[in-house]
Enzyme design. Structure first.
Site: not given
Ligand code: KIV
Length: 262
Positions: A42-43, A81, A110, A112, A179
């Site tokens: 999602d970056s 993501d 993925k 978070e 991270e």
């Protein structure tokens, strides 16, 4: 590397490399390389769409990028993501969101954090969706963190992160991204888990490393995290190339005979 290689992963056997990709070209670059695994992060909200944080990413934004990357990545695990809050609206909404990413071409998702959505993680896994966890500086929580800061400093924060990592492993995650975490804590978590731990800004003692492709290739300049290593000066080289095109166009050196049709 396929998902089965992650399930069979033995600590210390080999390191895992992962890189982000966002479109057909970056996907082809990753595909041609020896990198093990590809993440549609999602970056992309920041490095492709120019938003100040990944909280701008939505499913509508992610899905076409996943589909484009799938067309370029043939035989590497493709992870996508789950965007901001998409797994915090209950199990059914999480399944719906993950389903759209899988149908667009991802083989795993993925997401978070851990606390408050452990059940959604377990439900996705039980529904046949491989899940990669992500702890530490989880960028979707940038507003709660008050900026991009190293996480897990201090005994309490470190204990909590280790506990969250074990929770994600117990919920069925096949791997974990850590991270921006002190290297000693990352090493401790990697040792404590059976699943591979892939670090970004988490030191050398994790089971692998992940970088954002535009950071690695030197194209993204809005943020330059200490943990990044630029393997190419992509931005500077590209501006130089554009200036040569401009100069040759204006000077009449381009196009030549070989670029023209008779
Ligand atoms: O969105 C992303 O690119 C990521 C990686 C930095 C791990 O989550």
């Amino acid at each position: 590397m396929k998902i089965s290689d992650f399930y069979a992963y033995r600590k210390g056997a080999r390191k895992i490399s992962m890189v982000t990709a966002y479109d057909y070209v970056t996907a082809r670059l990753a595909q041609e390389s020896a990198v093990d695994c590809v993440l549609v992060g999602d970056s992309l909200a920041m490095v492709v769409h120019g938003y100040p944080s990944t909280t701008a990413a939505t499913l509508e934004m992610m899905v076409p990028h996943v589909a484009a990357v799938r067309r370029g990545v043939k035989d590497k695990l493709l992870v996508a993501d789950m965007p901001f809050l998409s797994f915090r609206k209950g199990k059914a909404a999480a399944v719906e969101a993950a389903g759209r990413l899988i149908q667009a071409g991802a083989e795993a998702v993925k997401l978070e954090g851990a606390r408050g959505h452990e059940d959604a993680v377990a439900h996705l896994v039980q529904s046949g969706v491989p899940v990669m966890g992500h702890l530490g500086l989880t960028p979707q929580s940038v507003n709660a963190f008050g900026g991009y800061k190293v996480q897990g400093r201090g005994a309490k924060a470190a204990r909590e992160m280790l506990r969250d990592a074990k929770t994600l492993e117990a919920a069925g995650c096949f791997a974990l991204v850590l991270e921006c975490v002190p290297e000693a804590l990352a090493a401790k978590i990697a040792r404590a888990l059976r699943i591979p731990v892939i670090g970004i800004g988490a030191g050398p003692k994790t089971d692998g490393q992940v970088l954002v492709i535009y950071d690695l290739l030197g194209f993204y300049r809005d943020l330059s995290p200490r943990f990044n290593k630029k393997y190419l000066e992509g931005y500077a080289l590209s501006v130089k190339a554009l200036n040569r095109f401009d100069a040759e166009t204006k000077g009449g050196q381009f196009p030549r005979k070989e670029h023209s049709y008779s």
